[in-house]
Design an enzyme around this catalytic site. Structure first.
Site, PDB file in Angstrom:
ATOM      1  N   ARG A 182      -3.327  -0.658   5.203  1.00 47.64           N
ATOM      2  CA  ARG A 182      -3.853  -1.659   4.567  1.00 47.64           C
ATOM      3  C   ARG A 182      -2.988  -2.884   4.288  1.00 47.64           C
ATOM      4  O   ARG A 182      -3.536  -4.080   4.504  1.00 47.64           O
ATOM      5  CB  ARG A 182      -4.223  -1.236   3.009  1.00 47.64           C
TER       6      ARG A 182
ATOM      7  N   ASP B 175      -8.138   3.765   1.278  1.00 43.22           N
ATOM      8  CA  ASP B 175      -7.044   3.888   2.230  1.00 43.22           C
ATOM      9  C   ASP B 175      -7.855   4.695   3.521  1.00 43.22           C
ATOM     10  O   ASP B 175      -8.416   5.789   3.338  1.00 43.22           O
ATOM     11  CB  ASP B 175      -6.329   5.064   1.707  1.00 43.22           C
TER      12      ASP B 175
ATOM     13  N   CYS C 224       0.936  -1.143  -0.064  1.00 45.39           N
ATOM     14  CA  CYS C 224       0.158  -0.265  -0.037  1.00 45.39           C
ATOM     15  C   CYS C 224       0.835   1.082  -0.143  1.00 45.39           C
ATOM     16  O   CYS C 224       2.056   1.252  -0.310  1.00 45.39           O
ATOM     17  CB  CYS C 224      -1.109   0.010   1.158  1.00 45.39           C
TER      18      CYS C 224
END
Length: 150
Positions: free
Chosen positions: A14, A122, A8
């Site tokens: 994440r 996100d 990520c």
């Protein structure tokens, strides 16, 4: 041993969740799972406290993970590279040296929604509910990935 990398932006929300989830679904004697970020904002830092909390809620401990930045050498080290969004995909594939490197990079939600290129949002600037939603998305994707690899 099959080696899988989750990527990520900052490697604190994440991708550490994806790492922890996938690790929980695969035998560690046959699979190695790691995570990285495309940016260097959080190198050496633990995951975001909200990622740690949502993982813990689901019986996973990711508190010992440390952020690191994606490196070109990761193409040599890993068999599969799952990215969380289009920006991550572009950042990683820009570093690719050849088509073999590019072929390792996959949008993670494409295992759930083939060829749709959906982003895992996100959750960093959102509330706690965003982390739960991301967990659920990643859990679904990681279940499919684990089933396909076993």
């Amino acid at each position: 041993m099959t080696k899988i990398l989750m990527v990520c932006l900052g490697n604190i929300c994440r991708s550490p969740l994806a790492e922890g989830i996938l690790k929980s679904k695969l035998p560690d004697d046959s699979f190695f799972v790691d995570s990285a970020g495309t940016a260097n904002y959080h190198v050496g830092n633990p995951p975001d406290k909200r990622s740690i909390a949502v993982a813990k809620k689901h019986g996973l401990n990711i508190s010992n993970l440390k952020g690191r930045q994606f490196k070109v050498s990761d193409f040599d080290r890993f068999d599969l590279i799952y990215v969380m969004d289009e920006s991550n995909y572009n950042n990683v594939t820009t570093l690719a040296r050849n088509n073999q490197d590019v072929s390792k990079v996959k949008m993670i939600l494409n295992v759930v929604y083939p060829d749709q290129d959906y982003d895992v949002p996100d959750p960093y600037y959102g509330g706690d509910n965003g982390f739960e939603n991301v967990y659920n998305m990643l859990d679904a994707a990681c279940s499919i990935i684990a089933d396909s690899l076993k």
